[in-house]
Design a protein around this motif. Structure first.
Motif, mmCIF file in Angstrom:
data_model
loop_
_atom_site.group_PDB
_atom_site.id
_atom_site.type_symbol
_atom_site.label_atom_id
_atom_site.label_comp_id
_atom_site.label_asym_id
_atom_site.label_seq_id
_atom_site.Cartn_x
_atom_site.Cartn_y
_atom_site.Cartn_z
ATOM 1 N N GLY A 53 0.818 -1.161 -0.133
ATOM 2 C CA GLY A 53 0.005 -0.080 0.051
ATOM 3 C C GLY A 53 0.710 1.285 0.011
ATOM 4 N N SER A 132 -5.566 -0.607 -0.066
ATOM 5 C CA SER A 132 -4.780 0.391 0.632
ATOM 6 C C SER A 132 -4.197 1.429 0.052
ATOM 7 C CB SER A 132 -4.045 -0.422 1.663
ATOM 8 O OG SER A 132 -3.371 0.621 2.566
ATOM 9 N N SER A 133 -3.428 1.075 -1.032
ATOM 10 C CA SER A 133 -2.758 1.841 -1.816
ATOM 11 C C SER A 133 -3.394 3.009 -2.245
ATOM 12 C CB SER A 133 -1.938 1.147 -3.198
ATOM 13 O OG SER A 133 -2.780 0.988 -4.089
#
Lengths: 253, 243
Positions: A53, A132-133
């Motif tokens: 992420g 998440s990234s």
């Protein structure tokens, strides 16, 4: 109807609790086999997803910021074309990822995209990392934009290139600015992994769920899992609190 | 040393610089004055390409820096710049601010860079603040550190963009003194400023800019005491209390 004295009541409660505790956690080695090994998976998924992420997120943020601040006065050519292209990709990526519930994404990865992978933990790492990234990208974009424009000019005027200025001057300041938001994202990620049961990975939540199914005693395993999540989040907040204080050393006035 | 040919700069439809052609000799000190919006800062910022000129050519030490193939970063190492708002790096100490560029760009060792840093801090009178962070300095101290930082790359030209405009009045003097010392050492300097007294004392030439052109120029005596253009006279009249 029998009336128990206070002492007897406490004793009875204790014995009852002890029996349930043993049933849920000790018998058949249940705590170790389900919850502890599940916790291991939770931590593994969270940790590696976090790395994916942050790395992918920072790259996306840099593309978006570089495009936003430079594209208008770049010369026409390959550089401008590729920057525009990657910016468009980054925008679509962020839009799509943020627009779909993570549990749906998880199942899409498991049942459609990575259908040949047998290791659910690996699939979960990819799914949560990618998810998440997109959020980290927006957090870092805000962080980079919040650094005063004069910092870039000062770095460039000394002879630093764009990338070196980012690395030595802009990103360290951006990182400090986004720490609270990043901590938030990490906490969210840790807790979001509780849905990996959908792709048959036994994490902490699933482990607790299995135990309650076997023993018909939902109270202790679920409260136990809840407490473990709580403690992990508290530790994470504590670590970030310390990091923030350390990085704030230069703010003293 | 600096040669500008037919320099134009537009911001959208707004023409900020209109066909400026000028030469500046090594060691010359030029002060640029003029009303706000006249293009003074833009001219200065074009010289190290912080602003990309719309058209025209700029030569520094004989090299055309407006040539797209020219190495901008190498050119900027030869030109120090000091900003109105200091732009010190808040996450580095004073020493860190000064040593960052020599260490990363000239591959100087830390010990070497800190020797240089100490020498420069001595020059600007701030050796006792070496380990302090910028947040704890006064405006005047910050600007002196910024000058030391710019000097650390050993530039042959220094550009000052209104270096005293954001300072409290009682701090202007300490910064101007550092700049006067630098001028006395023979540094080539371009200064955008409203410090008329300083200009009078230090400048070899004064440019009066208005609406994107250098309307009038000459020695400080010529421009301040005997201005030819009506707009120069009006401007000097309005800032008279500063002369």
């Amino acid at each position: 109807m029998n009336h128990l004295s206070l002492g007897e009541a406490i004793t009875e409660f204790y014995l009852d609790f002890k029996a349930k505790f043993e049933l849920c956690f000790i018998d058949d080695n249940r705590f170790v086999d389900y919850m502890l090994s599940g916790l291991g998976n939770t931590l593994k998924i969270t940790f590696f997803a976090l790395i994916i992420g942050v790395v992918v997120g920072v790259v996306l943020a840099l593309i978006r910021v570089t495009y936003a601040k430079n594209a208008h006065n770049m010369r026409r050519g390959a550089g401008k074309f590729f920057l525009g292209f990657f910016n468009a990709i980054a925008k679509i990526y962020i839009t799509v990822i943020r627009g779909i519930p993570v549990v749906v994404q998880l199942m899409i990865w498991f049942f459609i995209i990575l259908v040949s992978w047998t290791d659910g933990v690996m699939v979960a790492i990819i799914a949560f990392g990618v998810n998440s990234s997109a959020y980290v990208a927006e957090i870092f974009r805000a962080g980079i934009m919040s650094v005063d424009g004069g910092q870039m000019e000062a770095g460039r005027s000394l002879g630093f290139g764009y990338i070196s200025t980012m690395r030595y001057i802009i990103l360290p300041q951006a990182f400090k600015n986004v720490l609270p938001a990043i901590c938030n994202e990490f906490i969210t990620l840790l807790k979001e992994t509780a849905v990996v049961g959908y792709i048959a990975v036994t994490d902490l939540t699933k482990g607790a769920y299995i135990i309650s199914g076997r023993t018909f005693e939902p109270f202790l395993p679920l409260i136990g899992a809840a407490l473990i999540y709580l403690v992990m989040v508290m530790i994470l907040s504590w670590i970030f609190g310390r990091l923030e204080r350390r990085l704030r050393a230069s703010d003293q006035r | 040393m600096i040669s500008v040919e037919h320099l134009c700069k537009n911001f959208g439809k707004l023409k900020v610089l209109k066909d400026i052609t000028e030469r500046i000799k090594p060691g010359e000190k030029v002060v640029i004055i003029g009303p706000s919006g006249s293009g003074k800062s833009t001219l200065l910022r074009c010289l190290n390409l912080l602003e990309t000129p719309t058209s025209g050519r700029i030569f520094i030490n004989g090299e055309e820096i407006t040539d797209p193939k020219h190495d901008v970063n190498l050119m900027r190492q030869q030109m120090g710049m000091v900003f109105q708002h200091f732009n010190l790096f808040p996450h580095y100490s004073v020493m860190g601010n000064i040593t960052l560029a020599p260490m990363k760009l000239k591959k100087m060792s830390q010990a070497e860079a800190e020797d240089l840093g100490m020498h420069l801090l001595e020059k600007v009178g701030l050796t006792d603040k070496a380990q302090e962070y910028p947040g704890r300095l006064s405006g005047g101290q910050k600007q002196r550190v910024a000058i030391a930082r710019a000097l650390a790359m050993n530039p042959s030209i220094m550009l000052f963009d209104e270096p005293t405009s954001a300072l409290d009045p009682e701090m202007v003097g300490e910064v101007l003194k550092v700049m006067a010392d630098l001028a006395a050492e023979g540094m080539t300097m371009l200064l955008v400023s409203h410090e008329m007294a300083f200009a009078r004392e230090v400048a070899d030439r004064v440019f009066f800019m208005d609406s994107g052109v250098i309307l009038e120029q000459g020695t400080p005596d010529e421009v301040f005491n005997n201005p030819q253009e009506q707009r120069t006279k009006d401007f000097l009249f309005r800032v008279k209390e500063k002369i």
